[in-house]
Design a protein around this motif. Sequence first.
Motif, short mmCIF file in Angstrom:
data_model
loop_
_atom_site.label_atom_id
_atom_site.label_comp_id
_atom_site.label_asym_id
_atom_site.label_seq_id
_atom_site.Cartn_x
_atom_site.Cartn_y
_atom_site.Cartn_z
N LYS A 288 0.77 -1.17 0.02
CA LYS A 288 -0.06 -0.08 -0.01
C LYS A 288 0.87 1.32 0.14
O LYS A 288 1.65 1.29 0.67
CB LYS A 288 -0.87 0.01 1.21
CG LYS A 288 -1.80 1.08 1.48
CD LYS A 288 -2.94 0.82 2.57
CE LYS A 288 -3.78 1.98 2.81
NZ LYS A 288 -4.67 1.76 4.06
N LEU A 289 0.36 2.29 -0.79
CA LEU A 289 0.97 3.56 -0.78
C LEU A 289 0.05 4.65 -0.55
O LEU A 289 -0.97 4.63 -1.45
CB LEU A 289 1.75 3.86 -2.17
CG LEU A 289 3.33 3.28 -2.45
CD1 LEU A 289 3.75 3.72 -3.91
CD2 LEU A 289 4.21 3.88 -1.30
N SER A 290 0.17 5.44 0.51
CA SER A 290 -0.67 6.53 0.63
C SER A 290 -0.11 7.86 0.51
O SER A 290 0.70 8.17 1.18
CB SER A 290 -1.29 6.19 1.96
OG SER A 290 -2.24 5.20 2.00
N PHE A 291 -0.84 8.71 -0.19
CA PHE A 291 -0.12 10.30 -0.41
C PHE A 291 -1.08 11.14 -0.95
O PHE A 291 -2.26 10.78 -1.37
CB PHE A 291 1.20 9.91 -1.25
CG PHE A 291 0.83 9.58 -2.58
CD1 PHE A 291 0.63 10.15 -3.75
CD2 PHE A 291 0.75 8.03 -2.93
CE1 PHE A 291 0.44 9.73 -4.88
CE2 PHE A 291 0.68 7.41 -4.07
CZ PHE A 291 0.32 8.23 -5.10
N THR A 292 -0.71 12.26 -0.98
CA THR A 292 -1.58 13.50 -1.64
C THR A 292 -1.21 13.38 -3.15
O THR A 292 0.14 13.66 -3.47
CB THR A 292 -1.27 14.89 -0.84
OG1 THR A 292 -1.63 14.61 0.48
CG2 THR A 292 -2.24 15.79 -1.45
N HIS A 293 -2.23 13.48 -3.87
CA HIS A 293 -1.83 13.39 -5.50
C HIS A 293 -1.12 14.65 -5.77
O HIS A 293 -1.42 15.82 -5.42
CB HIS A 293 -3.22 13.71 -6.29
CG HIS A 293 -3.06 13.42 -7.68
ND1 HIS A 293 -2.48 14.37 -8.49
CD2 HIS A 293 -3.22 12.20 -8.47
CE1 HIS A 293 -2.31 13.65 -9.56
NE2 HIS A 293 -2.96 12.63 -9.72
N PRO A 294 -0.05 14.63 -6.38
CA PRO A 294 1.05 15.90 -6.54
C PRO A 294 0.31 17.11 -7.51
O PRO A 294 0.68 18.11 -7.30
CB PRO A 294 2.22 15.39 -7.33
CG PRO A 294 1.49 13.97 -7.88
CD PRO A 294 0.45 13.41 -7.09
N LEU A 295 -0.62 16.77 -8.25
CA LEU A 295 -1.31 17.78 -9.08
C LEU A 295 -2.59 18.19 -8.39
O LEU A 295 -2.81 19.56 -8.55
CB LEU A 295 -1.19 17.35 -10.37
CG LEU A 295 0.16 16.85 -10.94
CD1 LEU A 295 -0.10 16.79 -12.42
CD2 LEU A 295 1.17 18.04 -10.84
#
Length: 319
Positions: A288-295
Amino acid sequence: MAVDGKAGARAPVGAPAVRWIEVAPEEAGQRLDNYLLARLKGVPKSHIYRVIRGGEVRVNSKRIDASYRVEGGDRIRIPPIRVAEREDVTPAPHFKMPIVFEDDALLAIDKPAGLAVHGGSGVAHGVIESMRSMRPEAKYLELVHRLDRETSGVLLIAKKRSALTALHEMLRGRDMDKRYLAGVAGRFRNELQRVKLALAERRGPEGEKRVVVSDDGQASETVFRLVGRTDEYSLLEAELLTGRTHQIRVHAASMKHPILGDDRYGNFELNKALRKNGLKRMFLHAAKLSFTHPLTGEALSIEAPLPRELDAFWKKCTS
């Protein structure tokens, strides 16, 4: 018409000609040398630097330094260069790689175990070369991070330079939540265990890369959480707080709970027995990878299920 250097002389039939490339907006920000290296496959790096220094490469009709960062709309003159003439240069194969997320900026695949993320060190082609081969129309495809060859799971690829830059900043700032599932030897006692041990790269007697716990290494931190256990094995979730080479594998081994099937830091006698019992790969999966969409700024959580062979092995252990 292309000429061979003598006034008015025609270039020999079949000889390479001058080309012009226009930089796409999503390719902006790359150094000129790196931009050319990615596009002139098969051309020695020394030759690319030589034509840049000699002024044969022009950007917007001007001589330019190798460190210049290209901008969207730049027109780059490429002098006559023969690309990938060697007979052993073959197209990258089209590997089967399930896509678990895609939009205009990002692509996430569920990388199979046994597949390198890029070519090099005796590997002709990896994930990124295969993706570029399968998508020749794509102007930009770059790895955001890496996974060990024997590790399966979520692998991010940027489709825009701006996305890559933003994601790298998140990785440096620890703003990306990375969770792995690891099968380890032994009965893990704690529900949660934080490992903070500095890691350094070394070379083995045959030149192979090894990572060791060392005070002169880079600060490294992993949080292990118990998912399940038997008398012989445990299933852990590993949260990476730093992203060092082989970090989970070395930290797990340092706790005397090496990852099952790990042929570099694991228990070799146990691995032999595991192969006979059906586990023929390393039990490590980027789940799993969780992050804020860069755009867009949207919260993203991208998951890849435990591969069938690992799921089957664990169910067999717990049945």
